[in-house]
Design an enzyme around this catalytic site. Structure first.
Site, PDB file in Angstrom:
ATOM      1  N   PRO A  31     -12.633  89.461 -56.691  1.00 61.06           N
ATOM      2  CA  PRO A  31     -12.666  90.933 -56.728  1.00 61.06           C
ATOM      3  C   PRO A  31     -13.176  91.531 -55.422  1.00 61.06           C
ATOM      4  CG  PRO A  31     -14.556  90.020 -57.894  1.00 61.06           C
ATOM      5  CD  PRO A  31     -13.720  88.848 -57.465  1.00 61.06           C
ATOM      6  N   THR A  32     -13.156  92.848 -55.356  1.00 63.41           N
ATOM      7  CA  THR A  32     -13.723  93.523 -54.185  1.00 63.41           C
ATOM      8  C   THR A  32     -15.241  93.413 -54.246  1.00 63.41           C
ATOM      9  OG1 THR A  32     -11.862  95.059 -54.206  1.00 63.41           O
ATOM     10  CG2 THR A  32     -13.810  95.741 -52.969  1.00 63.41           C
ATOM     11  N   LEU A  43      -1.194  88.950 -49.184  1.00 59.84           N
ATOM     12  CA  LEU A  43      -1.772  90.292 -49.016  1.00 59.84           C
ATOM     13  C   LEU A  43      -0.697  91.270 -48.563  1.00 59.84           C
ATOM     14  CD1 LEU A  43      -5.217  89.625 -47.243  1.00 59.84           C
ATOM     15  CD2 LEU A  43      -4.772  89.999 -49.669  1.00 59.84           C
ATOM     16  N   GLU A  68       0.171  83.319 -55.722  1.00 62.76           N
ATOM     17  CA  GLU A  68       0.962  83.638 -56.912  1.00 62.76           C
ATOM     18  C   GLU A  68       1.523  85.057 -56.796  1.00 62.76           C
ATOM     19  OE1 GLU A  68       2.037  81.664 -59.403  1.00 62.76           O
ATOM     20  OE2 GLU A  68       3.166  83.505 -59.654  1.00 62.76           O
ATOM     21  N   PHE A  69       2.816  85.192 -57.106  1.00 69.27           N
ATOM     22  CA  PHE A  69       3.465  86.503 -56.997  1.00 69.27           C
ATOM     23  C   PHE A  69       3.843  87.099 -58.352  1.00 69.27           C
ATOM     24  CE2 PHE A  69       4.334  84.366 -52.915  1.00 69.27           C
ATOM     25  CZ  PHE A  69       3.822  85.321 -52.042  1.00 69.27           C
ATOM     26  N   CYS A 124      -5.052  94.107 -58.664  1.00 67.97           N
ATOM     27  CA  CYS A 124      -4.829  93.518 -57.336  1.00 67.97           C
ATOM     28  C   CYS A 124      -4.405  94.465 -56.217  1.00 67.97           C
ATOM     29  CB  CYS A 124      -3.835  92.377 -57.456  1.00 67.97           C
ATOM     30  SG  CYS A 124      -4.533  91.015 -58.404  1.00 67.97           S
ATOM     31  N   ARG A 174      -7.380  96.877 -66.153  1.00 65.73           N
ATOM     32  CA  ARG A 174      -8.151  96.900 -64.904  1.00 65.73           C
ATOM     33  C   ARG A 174      -7.525  97.898 -63.919  1.00 65.73           C
ATOM     34  NH1 ARG A 174      -8.562  90.538 -63.653  1.00 65.73           N
ATOM     35  NH2 ARG A 174      -6.391  90.660 -64.338  1.00 65.73           N
TER      36      ARG A 174
END
Ligand code: NAD
Ligand code: UGA
Length: 457
Positions: A89-90, A217, A157-158, A272, A342
């Site tokens: 996570p951030t 990313l 993973e996409f 994400c 989320r």
């Protein structure tokens, strides 16, 4: 036969390993997690996540060659290949708070692997990580005098939630990055061989480690950028009576642009997009690339603007006050076909309306339990109602926040009759028949569309 282990039984670890186990019956696949309740759910009839088709895949191989366990140490010792799919996570504290990736779970895993390994292992980065994380993983794994051979491979993973099984079974591509050394290339080949059980070889692409890490990313940044781009134009449409869906159609027919990911909305959510873009921003700043950082940061800012614009529009349309008014929010999940809430724009709109002292009723077919948890303190001021008809009864307004198909198929004439008047509908996903609703009697406001408001009589 290989012993495959996945550390992290979340939205990625569970579905990806279930598909690998199903497609590679000769391999033994174990998924471990430190969260005992989650593992118990994976072992039960009530899987911890809702994902179309997931249960069928899990049931086809669970307790044959797919196992869920809390015994992290034992399974590390037994594994040949370890996928690491823990959360990244951030960061919420210290240097880089609010932008950088929090790598504490990742680092802990690296140390656990080192501590419990007695045989060579391939360690696969499945989590989304800052570029050059593999270097840190290698340094930790080689910090012991036992000098065991470890190879670190990147395999981001996409999959998208709601279509995870379809994406795994038929991926656009599988990306595998490794060191250009004999053992790095051998490790890469071992991972290629797993996917080659069902993915055509030309769709399995191999790169250096850093390209693989960074591609993940960048893919998310480009996808989110398309949504922020179309959403920015939706604001202009609302000022000019242009129609965002007509524009998306017109530009999407250009084969260089393409039609997908051009649905204007109340904003993108999910665990994400925001975190990965902020991580990219942080990396760019770290490397002194301030202009690049600011460019990508704007994608997130635009998304915040879009959500704020949506609830401001509710407020201004409803005579600048919603205090005491019942407002039914249709959808809590960040997108359809998932129970995940989320970073859901629905919950942000919900919080803003609670702040305005509206009586907020939240309805969703699968995501109410998660919504209750994610809303924290605010949950006490929200009514959770699984039935959309009950949610809408006596409401002054409905806002569509998740594009669940069932919301498009409701009997809006009956709903209109049950509501307070004037009745408003705010379509944050553009899934409803706006003209039809207007002729029923609703005042209709949709993203990037001219408003349909009945004149005062
Ligand atoms: P998640 O929070 O659903 O699952 C992560 C799991 O890891 C949790 O259950 C946690 O208990 C477990 N865990 C953490 N540290 C552990 C440890 N030391 N030992 C055992 N278990 C541990 O997260 P997720 O959504 O599955 O995402 C995982 C990674 O995959 C993230 O980096 C994310 O960015 C990336 N990703 C997610 C998606 C998605 O759709 N959710 C898609 C692509 C990539
Ligand atoms: C996204 C990517 O699509 C995956 O490739 C990636 O693996 C994943 O993030 C990840 O790294 O976690 P996901 O967040 O599950 O997947 O779902 P998306 O379908 O990308 O939707 C993200 C958000 O954008 C949702 O809130 C969705 O409603 C919104 N969206 C999507 C729009 O508002 N408009 C669109 O046209 C498309």
């Amino acid at each position: 036969m290989a012993n495959i282990l996945c550390i992290g039984a979340g939205y990625v670890g569970g579905p990806t390993m279930a598909v690998i186990a199903q497609k590679c019956p000769e391999h033994r696949v174990v998924v471990v997690d430190m969260d005992g309740a989650k593992i118990a759910a994976w072992q039960s009839d009530h899987l911890p996540i809702y994902e179309p088709g997931l249960k069928e895949v899990v049931l086809s191989c669970r307790d044959k060659n797919l196992f869920f366990s809390r015994e992290v140490e034992r399974h590390i010792a037994e594994a040949d290949i370890i996928f690491v799919s823990v959360n990244t996570p951030t960061k919420t504290f210290g240097q880089g708070a609010g932008k950088a990736a929090d790598l504490q779970y990742w680092e802990k895993t690296a140390r656990q692997i080192l501590q419990h390994s007695r045989t060579p292992k391939i360690v696969v980065e499945k989590s989304t990580l800052p570029v050059r994380t593999a270097e840190a993983m290698e340094r930790i794994l080689h910090s012991h005098d036992r000098d065991l051979p470890f190879d670190v491979v990147s395999n981001p993973e996409f999959l998208a939630e709601g279509t995870a099984i379809l994406n795994m079974e038929n991926p656009d591509r599988v990306l595998i990055g490794a060191r250009d050394t004999p053992s790095g290339l051998k490790a890469m080949q071992a991972i290629v061989d797993i996917y080659a059980h069902w993915v055509p070889r030309e769709r399995i692409i191999t790169t250096n480690l850093w390209s693989s890490e960074l591609s993940k990313l960048v893919a998310n940044a480009f996808l989110a950028q398309r949504i922020s781009s179309i959403n920015s134009i939706s604001a202009l449409c609302e000022k000019t009576e242009a129609d965002i869906q007509e524009i998306a159609h017109a530009i999407g027919l250009d084969s260089r642009i393409g039609p997908r990911f051009l649905n204007a909305s109340v904003g993108f959510g999910g665990s994400c997009f925001k975190k990965d873009i902020l991580n990219l921003v942080y990396l760019c700043d770290h490397y002194g690339l301030s202009e690049v950082a600011r460019y990508w940061e704007q994608v997130v800012r635009m998304n915040e603007y879009q959500q704020a614009r949506f609830h401001s529009r509710i407020l201004s349309s409803m005579f600048n006050t919603v205090a005491g008014k019942r407002i039914a929010l249709f959808g809590a999940a960040f997108k359809a076909n998932t129970s995940d809430t989320r970073e859901s724009p629905a919950l942000n709109v919900c919080r803003a309306l609670v702040e305005e002292r509206a009586e907020v009723v939240l309805t969703d077919p699968y995501a109410l339990d998660n919504a209750r948890i994610d809303l924290g303190e605010d949950a006490r001021r929200v009514i959770f109602e699984p039935d959309p008809y009950v949610a809408a009864a006596n409401a002054h307004a409905i806002a569509i926040l998740t594009e669940w198909p069932l919301f498009a198929d409701l009997d809006y004439e009956a709903i209109y009759r049950s509501m307070a008047k004037p009745a408003f509908i705010f379509d944050g996903r553009n899934i409803l028949n706006h003209r039809g609703l207007f002729s029923i009697g609703f005042n209709v406001q949709a993203i990037g569309k001219p408003p349909l408001i009945h004149p005062a009589r």
